[in-house]
Design a protein around this motif. Structure first.
Motif, short mmCIF file in Angstrom:
data_model
loop_
_atom_site.label_atom_id
_atom_site.label_comp_id
_atom_site.label_asym_id
_atom_site.label_seq_id
_atom_site.Cartn_x
_atom_site.Cartn_y
_atom_site.Cartn_z
N ASP A 67 86.97 80.02 38.57
CA ASP A 67 86.96 81.21 37.33
C ASP A 67 87.96 81.89 37.55
O ASP A 67 89.44 82.18 36.27
N ALA A 68 88.44 82.66 38.98
CA ALA A 68 90.48 82.95 39.11
C ALA A 68 91.29 81.97 39.05
O ALA A 68 92.11 82.75 37.72
N PRO A 121 86.70 73.81 31.55
CA PRO A 121 86.42 72.34 32.15
C PRO A 121 84.55 71.53 31.60
O PRO A 121 84.44 72.83 31.54
N PHE A 122 85.19 70.48 30.81
CA PHE A 122 84.73 70.12 30.39
C PHE A 122 83.37 69.17 31.91
O PHE A 122 83.89 68.44 33.26
N ALA A 123 81.76 69.24 31.26
CA ALA A 123 81.00 68.79 32.30
C ALA A 123 81.43 69.45 34.09
O ALA A 123 81.42 68.71 34.77
N LEU A 124 81.87 71.08 34.04
CA LEU A 124 82.08 71.49 35.51
C LEU A 124 80.57 71.52 36.58
O LEU A 124 81.31 71.12 37.54
N THR A 125 79.52 71.59 35.78
CA THR A 125 78.15 71.61 37.12
C THR A 125 78.48 70.13 37.03
O THR A 125 77.91 70.10 38.43
N GLU A 126 78.71 69.41 36.41
CA GLU A 126 78.13 68.32 36.65
C GLU A 126 79.55 67.65 37.57
O GLU A 126 78.57 66.67 38.69
N HIS A 127 80.44 68.01 37.93
CA HIS A 127 81.09 67.80 38.84
C HIS A 127 80.90 68.33 40.02
O HIS A 127 81.57 68.10 41.06
N LEU A 128 80.77 69.71 39.44
CA LEU A 128 80.67 70.44 40.99
C LEU A 128 79.17 70.20 41.90
O LEU A 128 79.28 69.43 43.25
N ASP A 129 78.55 68.77 41.05
CA ASP A 129 77.52 68.64 42.47
C ASP A 129 77.47 67.17 42.77
O ASP A 129 77.04 67.23 43.42
N ARG A 130 78.38 66.73 41.87
CA ARG A 130 78.83 65.25 42.09
C ARG A 130 79.19 65.63 43.53
O ARG A 130 79.35 65.01 44.59
N LEU A 131 80.45 66.51 43.54
CA LEU A 131 81.04 67.56 44.72
C LEU A 131 80.21 67.51 46.05
O LEU A 131 80.59 66.93 47.07
N ASP A 132 79.28 68.21 45.75
CA ASP A 132 77.37 68.97 46.89
C ASP A 132 77.50 66.89 47.32
O ASP A 132 77.22 67.13 48.75
N ARG A 133 76.73 66.01 46.01
CA ARG A 133 76.43 65.24 46.43
C ARG A 133 77.00 64.13 47.48
O ARG A 133 77.18 64.04 48.94
N SER A 134 78.93 63.73 47.41
CA SER A 134 80.31 63.46 47.80
C SER A 134 80.12 64.01 49.52
O SER A 134 80.26 63.36 50.56
N ALA A 135 80.11 65.64 49.16
CA ALA A 135 80.49 66.02 50.27
C ALA A 135 79.28 65.73 51.67
O ALA A 135 78.85 65.55 52.42
N LEU A 164 95.44 80.67 33.74
CA LEU A 164 96.05 79.42 33.08
C LEU A 164 96.02 79.72 31.83
O LEU A 164 96.88 79.28 30.68
N GLY A 165 94.94 80.69 31.33
CA GLY A 165 94.72 80.48 29.91
C GLY A 165 93.93 79.53 28.80
O GLY A 165 92.89 78.36 29.66
N GLY A 225 88.38 72.19 56.12
CA GLY A 225 87.83 73.47 55.53
C GLY A 225 88.16 74.29 54.62
O GLY A 225 87.98 75.65 54.85
N ARG A 226 89.46 73.78 54.64
CA ARG A 226 90.26 74.09 53.31
C ARG A 226 89.49 73.80 51.85
O ARG A 226 89.49 73.01 51.86
N ARG A 227 89.27 75.29 50.70
CA ARG A 227 89.16 74.13 49.94
C ARG A 227 90.14 74.65 48.47
O ARG A 227 91.16 76.03 48.18
N LEU A 228 90.79 73.53 48.15
CA LEU A 228 91.26 73.60 47.40
C LEU A 228 91.60 73.48 45.45
O LEU A 228 90.90 72.23 45.72
N VAL A 229 91.78 74.26 44.70
CA VAL A 229 91.62 74.52 43.41
C VAL A 229 92.89 73.68 42.58
O VAL A 229 94.70 75.50 42.77
N LEU A 230 93.68 73.13 41.77
CA LEU A 230 94.70 72.99 41.16
C LEU A 230 94.58 72.56 40.04
O LEU A 230 93.85 71.74 39.68
#
Length: 266
Positions: A76-77, A45-59, A82-83, A97-102
């Motif tokens: 990670d799982a 994943p490219f720029a994962l930390t930046e995306h997660l930080d923006r997710l935090d700010r949006s929430a 995916l490989g 409260g659902r967490r979805l990763v697709l």
């Protein structure tokens, strides 16, 4: 390598077409939630930390909490399953409260596209929030397609250029610098936008529609598009892809290569 369509719902991984979420959930009922889309290059994943930080700010902006530790473990799982696939990850946090990763295939993008201007008034309370309430953005795209274009470019009622429904817009005259709307105009703080700006000289500000319509060259930038040239706006032809677009493509590629190598370093 083709990507598998997999979904993780609160950590339970299944084929996407078999995934379910419990109802009621205002994420579905009212579009109340936040999301991110992250590009996968060879399974990374490219720029994962930046995306997660923006997710935090949006929430935080809509008074939601993101349980980041379990979310990161679920990412990670899924990545392990995916490989080395190319594609995209979609992260969704719902009000229920659902967490979805697709894991998804990338949407197809032609080398260039055409735009139509659509008047749009940003919602002040959602400015800068990547929320599930994307109905207005999608309607703007449908309006543009109804006018014979591929995508919309959003313009405030006072004539200030904003962005495309899912992309940042950049443009330049024959001699002038690259330009893009400032975050303060009411646009999303795009991560791809920031990568382009880090590599090139870009002027940010409030720009009138006439400035865009008079541009010698225009392109969009986003996670899935990277950099995509614009060949017409409101039916007026534009050189595409031109030298400034190529320059942006090369600049983004440099940033991608540098950050990918840095993240892979021991």
């Amino acid at each position: 390598m083709a990507i598998q369509a997999l979904a993780s719902v609160d950590g339970a991984i299944s084929p996407t077409d078999e995934a379910t979420i419990p109802l009621p959930d205002d994420g579905l009922y009212r579009g109340d939630g936040v999301f991110e889309v992250i590009r996968l290059y060879g399974g990374h994943p490219f720029a994962l930390t930046e995306h997660l930080d923006r997710l935090d700010r949006s929430a935080a902006a809509i008074e939601m909490a993101v349980e980041r530790v379990p979310l990161e473990a679920e990412i990670d799982a899924l990545l392990e399953r995916l490989g080395d696939a190319d594609g995209q990850l979609r992260l969704v946090i719902t009000r229920g409260g659902r967490r979805l990763v697709l894991a998804e295939e990338l949407p197809p993008h032609d080398p260039t596209l055409t735009l139509a201007t659509v008047t749009y008034a940003p919602s002040v309370v959602l400015t800068g929030v990547k929320s599930l309430s994307y109905g207005a953005n999608m309607q703007a795209t449908r309006i543009a397609k109804g006018r014979g274009a591929d995508e919309a470019v959003l313009v405030r009622p006072d004539g200030i250029v904003l962005e495309a429904p899912t992309s940042t817009v950049f443009w330049a005259s024959a001699e002038g610098p690259l330009r893009t709307p400032a975050i303060s105009t009411g646009i999303l703080e795009s991560i791809t936008r920031s990568k382009v700006i880090a590599e090139l000289h870009v002027e940010e500000g409030e720009f009138e529609l006439d400035d865009l319509l008079g541009a010698h060259e225009v392109f969009l930038a986003s996670t899935t598009r990277e950099v995509q040239g614009v060949s017409a706006i409101d039916g007026r032809p534009i050189q595409a892809p031109g030298p400034r677009t190529r320059e942006a493509e090369e600049g983004f590629a440099r940033r991608l290569d540098a950050e990918t190598r840095a993240s892979a370093a021991p």
